[in-house]
Design a protein around this motif. Structure first.
Motif, short mmCIF file in Angstrom:
data_model
loop_
_atom_site.label_atom_id
_atom_site.label_comp_id
_atom_site.label_asym_id
_atom_site.label_seq_id
_atom_site.Cartn_x
_atom_site.Cartn_y
_atom_site.Cartn_z
N TYR A 170 -1.55 5.96 -12.96
CA TYR A 170 -1.44 5.38 -12.15
C TYR A 170 -1.78 6.17 -10.33
CZ TYR A 170 2.26 4.81 -7.77
OH TYR A 170 3.06 4.95 -7.09
N THR B 135 3.87 2.46 7.36
CA THR B 135 2.95 1.38 7.02
C THR B 135 2.09 -0.19 7.01
OG1 THR B 135 2.74 3.23 5.57
CG2 THR B 135 2.12 1.61 4.63
N LYS C 37 0.33 4.25 9.95
CA LYS C 37 -0.65 3.79 8.77
C LYS C 37 -1.28 2.79 8.98
CE LYS C 37 -0.90 6.83 5.08
NZ LYS C 37 -0.77 5.97 3.91
N HIS D 133 -5.19 3.60 2.76
CA HIS D 133 -4.82 3.60 1.03
C HIS D 133 -5.42 4.24 -0.38
CE1 HIS D 133 0.08 2.31 0.32
NE2 HIS D 133 -0.02 2.65 -0.32
N ARG E 170 -6.07 1.85 -2.96
CA ARG E 170 -5.15 1.10 -3.40
C ARG E 170 -4.57 -0.01 -2.53
NH1 ARG E 170 -2.98 5.29 -6.74
NH2 ARG E 170 -0.74 4.70 -6.56
N GLY F 191 -8.22 9.79 3.04
CA GLY F 191 -8.94 8.98 1.78
C GLY F 191 -10.09 9.51 2.16
N GLY F 192 -9.94 10.48 1.11
CA GLY F 192 -11.11 11.30 0.22
C GLY F 192 -11.41 12.49 0.31
N GLY G 138 -3.99 13.14 -0.66
CA GLY G 138 -3.11 12.51 -1.17
C GLY G 138 -3.18 12.61 -2.48
N ARG G 139 -3.69 12.43 -3.47
CA ARG G 139 -3.93 12.78 -4.76
C ARG G 139 -4.11 14.02 -5.26
NH1 ARG G 139 -6.58 8.45 -4.04
NH2 ARG G 139 -6.12 6.70 -4.75
C1 LIG Z 1 0.21 7.47 -6.10
C2 LIG Z 1 0.47 7.49 -5.10
C3 LIG Z 1 1.17 6.70 -4.30
C4 LIG Z 1 1.20 6.36 -3.11
N1 LIG Z 1 2.28 5.93 -2.38
C5 LIG Z 1 1.59 5.53 -1.46
C6 LIG Z 1 3.42 5.04 -0.71
O1 LIG Z 1 4.77 5.29 -0.77
N2 LIG Z 1 3.06 4.83 0.85
C7 LIG Z 1 1.65 5.10 1.67
O2 LIG Z 1 2.06 4.85 2.89
N3 LIG Z 1 0.83 5.74 1.23
C8 LIG Z 1 1.09 5.65 -0.09
N4 LIG Z 1 -0.49 6.58 -1.02
C9 LIG Z 1 -1.24 6.19 -0.22
C10 LIG Z 1 -1.54 8.04 0.56
O3 LIG Z 1 -0.66 8.06 1.48
C11 LIG Z 1 -2.89 7.93 1.16
O4 LIG Z 1 -3.36 7.34 1.94
C12 LIG Z 1 -4.19 8.43 0.25
O5 LIG Z 1 -3.70 8.63 -1.16
C13 LIG Z 1 -4.79 9.39 1.07
O6 LIG Z 1 -5.78 9.03 0.47
P1 LIG Z 1 -6.16 10.23 -0.89
O7 LIG Z 1 -5.64 9.90 -2.34
O8 LIG Z 1 -8.20 9.69 -0.84
O9 LIG Z 1 -6.69 11.36 -0.03
C14 LIG Z 1 -0.27 6.69 -2.18
C15 LIG Z 1 -0.98 6.90 -2.60
C16 LIG Z 1 -1.53 7.89 -4.04
C17 LIG Z 1 -2.75 8.81 -4.44
#
Ligand SMILES: Cc1cc2nc3c(=O)[nH]c(=O)nc-3n(C[C@H](O)[C@H](O)[C@H](O)COP(=O)(O)O)c2cc1C
Ligand SMILES: CCCCC(=O)C(=O)O
Length: 356
Positions: free
Chosen positions: A21, A157, A225, A249, A252, A281-282, A303-304
């Motif tokens: 996930y 978002t 965002k 995102h 995703r 992102g990244g 994020g991750r």
């Molecule tokens: C498990 C997970 C859950 C996320 N949930 C949200 C969320 O609830 N709201 C949102 O705006 N972005 C969400 N995101 C996106 C993150 O805010 C962010 O844009 C993204 O993870 C950045 O990329 P990175 O994982 O490569 O750092 C989520 C990302 C992941 C991996």
């Protein structure tokens, strides 16, 4: 321990379905891969004989003066990966002087998240992320919760008119939160059932009026965002956005968009300094932070990597992720002959293999 090693530890610790996930992206995960790979294609041309032993990397963000240039992007459901969940993330971010973006999909109520941040630092900055909700009274109630808790900015978002198709989750049958977990901020809202993934509605019909209404209904700054098109960045500013977060995102949502950092220069141009432009992102290394800041981002989100730190080591793991990125970025800045972020300029970013 490097971020890569923390990721590996998290992978070994987590239930494979939860791991998928977090790790996964939409479709064939082309954008997920592109976000990281795009940073590999940039190189930094250092400037020489102009550095400083003392460097200042703090930035001013809406509702977050003098904060770290690396913030915690909103990620859902932290209690799925560690029992301390968002409380650990909040303490870690506050202790490291970084903005935490919590939000609608948190498994801990925003009031408790801000309280935990305040245990770790006197004046932490916690922002609250929400989606445009089809019912105005639900948005209004969420905003009141964030305001009452002490959040200092809101994040809307806008890249999720519908939820992305996450192939791994569909294959694993992971389509809602397991029993015992809830999106705590969605509890007892007017007209909204508590609090699973499916109760966080996306609004395919949301329009710019949603942003304008949100801005009108709060004294907090509102960042937008998930903007990739320069005209949307202009529109967001015209409708009252206090900041733009360039983001796909984390790959995703659409699997057909460019890597986030490749979109950055056009959005920085479009916004023309009227509000700060942020990016996520990244981002995985200090040099990625430097490239994004040189291309005009005020700050970058993780994020991750934060989720991997939380899964591997709880609060200490999140602190380690943020501290590692901060130290790597400071080191890169020094190697580039910089004493402050503004010393990184777009002319210092070149395509790998030579000057552009
Ligand atoms: C498990 C997970 C859950 C996320 N949930 C949200 C969320 O609830 N709201 C949102 O705006 N972005 C969400 N995101 C996106 C993150 O805010 C962010 O844009 C993204 O993870 C950045 O990329 P990175 O994982 O490569 O750092 C989520 C990302 C992941 C991996
Ligand atoms: C409805 C929950 C949103 C989570 C999210 O944004 C993601 O998993 O990417």
């Amino acid at each position: 321990m490097t971020l890569r090693e923390l990721h590996e530890r998290a992978r070994k610790t987590l239930d494979p379905v939860v791991y998928d996930y977090v790790a996964g992206g939409a479709g064939e995960e082309r954008v997920l891969a592109a976000n990281e790979r795009a940073f590999d294609d940039y190189a930094l041309l250092p400037r020489v004989l102009r550095g400083s032993a003392v460097r200042d990397t703090a930035v001013d963000l809406p509702g977050a003066p003098r904060t770290a240039p690396v913030f915690v992007a909103p990620t859902a459901f932290h209690r799925l990966v560690h029992p301390d969940g968002e409380l650990a993330t909040a303490r870690a971010a506050a202790a490291e002087g970084a903005v935490l973006v919590t939000g609608t999909a948190a498994t801990t109520a925003v009031r408790e998240v801000v309280a935990a941040a305040r245990e770790a630092a006197p004046d932490p900055a916690v922002w609250f992320q929400l989606y445009p909700h089809p019912r105005g009274e639900v948005t209004a109630a969420l905003v009141r919760r964030a305001e009452d808790a002490g959040c200092t900015a809101l994040v809307l978002t806008v890249d999720s008119p519908v939820f992305g198709r996450h192939a791994r989750d569909l294959r694993n049958g992971f389509t809602d939160l397991p029993p015992g977990y809830a999106a705590e901020n969605m509890r007892d809202l007017p007209g909204a059932p508590p609090g699973g993934l499916l109760d966080i509605p996306m609004s395919p019909e949301a329009g710019w009026a949603h942003l304008a209404e949100l801005v009108r209904g709060t004294a907090l700054p509102v960042l937008v965002k998930g903007v990739l098109h320069p005209d949307d960045a202009r529109q967001a500013v015209e409708h009252g956005a206090a900041g733009i977060i360039v983001s796909n995102h984390g790959g995703r949502q659409s699997d057909a968009v460019p890597a986030a950092v490749d979109c950055l220069p056009a959005l920085v141009d479009a916004v023309a300094g009227r509000v700060p432009v942020l990016l996520d992102g990244g981002v995985r290394r200090g040099s990625d932070v430097a490239v994004a800041l040189a291309l005009g981002a005020r700050a970058v989100g993780l994020g991750r990597p934060v989720v991997w730190g939380l899964a591997a080591e709880g609060e200490a793991g999140v602190r380690r992720v943020l501290a590692t990125l901060r130290d790597e970025y400071d080191h890169t800045l020094a190697l580039c002959g910089g004493r402050r972020n503004a010393d990184l300029t777009a002319d210092m970013v070149v395509a790998k293999g030579g000057a552009r």
